[in-house]
Design a protein around this motif. Structure first.
Motif, short mmCIF file in Angstrom:
data_model
loop_
_atom_site.label_atom_id
_atom_site.label_comp_id
_atom_site.label_asym_id
_atom_site.label_seq_id
_atom_site.Cartn_x
_atom_site.Cartn_y
_atom_site.Cartn_z
N ASN A 14 -17.28 -9.58 -14.09
CA ASN A 14 -16.20 -9.08 -14.92
C ASN A 14 -15.60 -10.20 -15.77
OD1 ASN A 14 -14.36 -7.03 -15.80
ND2 ASN A 14 -12.81 -7.87 -14.42
N THR A 15 -15.45 -11.39 -15.17
CA THR A 15 -14.92 -12.54 -15.92
C THR A 15 -15.87 -12.95 -17.03
OG1 THR A 15 -13.79 -13.35 -13.93
CG2 THR A 15 -14.13 -14.92 -15.72
N THR A 16 -17.16 -13.01 -16.73
CA THR A 16 -18.15 -13.38 -17.75
C THR A 16 -18.20 -12.36 -18.88
OG1 THR A 16 -19.50 -14.52 -16.09
CG2 THR A 16 -20.59 -13.89 -18.14
N LYS A 17 -18.17 -11.09 -18.51
CA LYS A 17 -18.26 -10.03 -19.52
C LYS A 17 -17.08 -10.06 -20.48
CE LYS A 17 -17.36 -5.95 -18.10
NZ LYS A 17 -17.42 -4.63 -17.40
N ASN A 18 -15.90 -10.35 -19.98
CA ASN A 18 -14.69 -10.31 -20.82
C ASN A 18 -14.36 -11.65 -21.47
OD1 ASN A 18 -13.27 -7.50 -20.36
ND2 ASN A 18 -14.04 -8.15 -18.36
N ASN A 19 -15.04 -12.72 -21.06
CA ASN A 19 -14.76 -14.05 -21.63
C ASN A 19 -16.04 -14.74 -22.07
OD1 ASN A 19 -11.68 -14.59 -20.78
ND2 ASN A 19 -12.72 -13.60 -19.07
N PHE A 20 -17.05 -13.96 -22.44
CA PHE A 20 -18.36 -14.53 -22.73
C PHE A 20 -18.31 -15.51 -23.91
CE2 PHE A 20 -22.46 -14.43 -24.94
CZ PHE A 20 -23.29 -14.88 -23.92
N VAL A 21 -17.66 -15.12 -24.97
CA VAL A 21 -17.62 -15.98 -26.16
C VAL A 21 -16.90 -17.29 -25.90
CG1 VAL A 21 -16.81 -16.16 -28.55
CG2 VAL A 21 -17.89 -14.05 -27.76
N PRO A 22 -15.67 -17.29 -25.33
CA PRO A 22 -15.02 -18.58 -25.05
C PRO A 22 -15.84 -19.46 -24.10
CG PRO A 22 -13.43 -16.80 -24.90
CD PRO A 22 -14.77 -16.17 -25.01
N LEU A 23 -16.45 -18.86 -23.08
CA LEU A 23 -17.27 -19.65 -22.16
C LEU A 23 -18.48 -20.23 -22.86
CD1 LEU A 23 -17.15 -17.32 -19.01
CD2 LEU A 23 -16.04 -19.53 -19.26
N LEU A 24 -19.15 -19.41 -23.66
CA LEU A 24 -20.36 -19.86 -24.35
C LEU A 24 -20.04 -20.97 -25.35
CD1 LEU A 24 -23.40 -19.48 -24.80
CD2 LEU A 24 -22.85 -17.77 -26.54
N VAL A 25 -18.95 -20.84 -26.08
CA VAL A 25 -18.57 -21.87 -27.05
C VAL A 25 -18.29 -23.18 -26.35
CG1 VAL A 25 -16.79 -22.55 -28.70
CG2 VAL A 25 -17.72 -20.24 -28.78
N VAL A 79 -9.73 -21.24 -19.50
CA VAL A 79 -10.23 -19.88 -19.77
C VAL A 79 -10.20 -19.04 -18.50
CG1 VAL A 79 -12.24 -18.54 -20.48
CG2 VAL A 79 -11.64 -20.63 -21.71
N LEU A 80 -10.71 -19.61 -17.41
CA LEU A 80 -10.79 -18.86 -16.16
C LEU A 80 -9.40 -18.63 -15.56
CD1 LEU A 80 -13.87 -20.70 -14.60
CD2 LEU A 80 -13.84 -18.51 -15.81
N ARG A 81 -8.53 -19.61 -15.67
CA ARG A 81 -7.18 -19.48 -15.11
C ARG A 81 -6.39 -18.40 -15.83
NH1 ARG A 81 -2.00 -21.55 -15.96
NH2 ARG A 81 -0.86 -22.03 -14.03
N THR A 82 -6.48 -18.37 -17.15
CA THR A 82 -5.74 -17.36 -17.92
C THR A 82 -6.21 -15.96 -17.56
OG1 THR A 82 -5.45 -18.91 -19.75
CG2 THR A 82 -5.15 -16.59 -20.23
N TRP A 83 -7.51 -15.78 -17.45
CA TRP A 83 -8.04 -14.46 -17.08
C TRP A 83 -7.60 -14.08 -15.66
CZ3 TRP A 83 -9.85 -10.19 -19.04
CH2 TRP A 83 -10.51 -9.28 -18.21
N HIS A 84 -7.60 -15.05 -14.76
CA HIS A 84 -7.22 -14.78 -13.37
C HIS A 84 -5.74 -14.40 -13.26
CE1 HIS A 84 -6.70 -15.26 -9.06
NE2 HIS A 84 -5.79 -16.21 -9.28
N LEU A 85 -4.88 -15.03 -14.05
CA LEU A 85 -3.44 -14.79 -13.94
C LEU A 85 -2.96 -13.60 -14.75
CD1 LEU A 85 -2.05 -18.45 -14.05
CD2 LEU A 85 -2.40 -16.99 -12.04
N VAL A 90 -8.31 -15.43 -23.04
CA VAL A 90 -7.50 -16.47 -23.63
C VAL A 90 -7.96 -16.74 -25.06
CG1 VAL A 90 -9.01 -18.34 -22.87
CG2 VAL A 90 -6.59 -18.80 -23.25
N ARG A 91 -7.04 -17.14 -25.91
CA ARG A 91 -7.41 -17.61 -27.24
C ARG A 91 -8.02 -19.00 -27.10
NH1 ARG A 91 -2.43 -17.07 -31.22
NH2 ARG A 91 -4.05 -17.94 -32.59
N MET A 92 -9.10 -19.24 -27.82
CA MET A 92 -9.79 -20.52 -27.68
C MET A 92 -8.91 -21.69 -28.08
SD MET A 92 -13.80 -19.91 -28.65
CE MET A 92 -13.52 -18.95 -30.13
N SER A 93 -8.04 -21.49 -29.06
CA SER A 93 -7.13 -22.57 -29.46
C SER A 93 -6.19 -22.93 -28.32
CB SER A 93 -6.33 -22.14 -30.69
OG SER A 93 -5.59 -20.96 -30.44
N THR A 94 -5.76 -21.93 -27.57
CA THR A 94 -4.89 -22.18 -26.42
C THR A 94 -5.63 -22.93 -25.33
OG1 THR A 94 -3.67 -20.14 -26.91
CG2 THR A 94 -3.39 -21.10 -24.72
#
Length: 338
Positions: A14-25, A79-85, A90-94
């Protein structure tokens, strides 16, 4: 909450699916420059392979890894912390801003891990050397009376248990550092405290479950990589193992395999990048699970030691007023006493 294997997989997916672009970048920014430098070094002519240019490129790649690793780990953890909380991407700039703010804490943690790793490698090498020497001396009587090749194989057989022990110790030490990359961005400790806290979560946060989670994701990753790279080696192996294979056939197969190495390197690198977008959130879920278990044990231990913290602050509601007719506790008269 002590999650099961299925729960960890579902949360990581679920984390990978919803944060794929920030993680990949983040992974591409970290891996890309080192990959380019490695490809340039590999493509150098044979006459320049051992020259100062090749050494300089390798040093540049090493320096980039050292100085970019804290930034990368801080970004991924943000990225992971923002999704967890929050449950929101998360915005990549953040995330980049958080990585910049935590850069010093991650750098001190990286340096502490390097220092401890040198000490651990020294201990592992010392133990392995003693074990190898002991194995060779224990089997010294079987080295004589045979051919040189037989004696060589006997030495290898005697050394094998010690080598297995060395590999097991290296794996065990690496396993104990599994949570270091998350702790500075999720908690207060950094440096040596973060490294030691990773050890604490590994052992106190259900050691066998942590080990099982790590082994399973490792086996899955290796299995996927083998399935992808096997087609590159099947023609070579089928030629070499063929009953009527000639020297020219083997030479041709070796040449074809060498020519396919750049493509093989590119494919395995791309595969590794995509796998990392899942394995990193997976290990993050293992870390959260181990931390929750460890914190729960600490809370239970405190309660057994000091009792219920609220018990000491309760009082009997039937407490009588003090002598003299005063009020206890004092009360404000109606209308402020007017």
């Amino acid at each position: 909450m002590n999650k099961s294997l299925g729960g960890v997989f579902r949360s990581a997916w679920n984390t990978t699916k919803n944060n794929f672009v920030p993680l990949l970048v983040g992974i591409l920014v970290y891996v890309g420059p080192t990959l380019v430098l490695s490809m340039i070094t590999t493509a150098l002519p044979v006459t320049l392979a051992g020259s100062g240019l090749a050494v300089g490129l390798e040093l540049c790649a090493l320096a980039y890894i050292i100085f970019a690793s804290p930034f990368y780990m801080g970004y991924i953890t943000s990225v992971l912390r923002t999704w967890h909380l929050t449950g929101a991407p998360v915005r990549m700039s953040t995330a980049w801003a958080a990585a910049k703010a935590n850069y010093g804490r991650y750098m001190t943690t990286l340096l502490a891990a390097i220092v401890i790793s040198f000490a651990a490698i020294f201990v592992i090498a010392l133990v392995s050397s003693v074990a190898i020497v002991g194995s060779i001396f224990s089997a010294a009587g079987s080295f004589y009376g045979g051919s040189a090749g037989y004696e060589y194989l006997t030495v290898l057989a005697a050394m094998m248990p010690a080598l297995v022990v060395m590999v097991a110790l290296i794996f065990f030490y690496s396993f104990c550092l599994s949570f270091v990359q998350f702790i500075p961005g999720m908690e207060f400790p950094s440096g040596f405290q973060a490294v030691f806290r990773s050890f604490r979560y590994i052992f106190r946060g259900n050691f066998w479950k942590n080990l099982g989670h790590t082994l399973i994701i490792g086996l899955i990753t290796v299995g996927i990589e083998l399935v992808v790279i096997l087609p590159f080696y099947v023609p070579y192996l089928s030629t070499v193992l063929a009953p009527g294979a000639t020297l020219s056939d083997i030479t041709y197969a070796s040449t074809a395999l060498t020519a396919a190495l750049p493509l093989y390197t590119l494919v395995i690198t791309i595969l590794g990048i995509f796998l990392q977008t899942f394995t990193t959130p997976y290990m993050f879920e293992v870390y959260l699970n181990a931390k929750n278990v460890s914190d729960g044990k600490d809370s239970q231990q405190l309660q057994r030691t000091y009792g219920d913290p609220y018990t000491n602050f309760t009082q009997d509601n039937n407490t009588q007023p003090p002598d003299g007719g005063g009020q206890y506790p004092p009360q404000i008269p109606p209308n402020g006493g007017r």
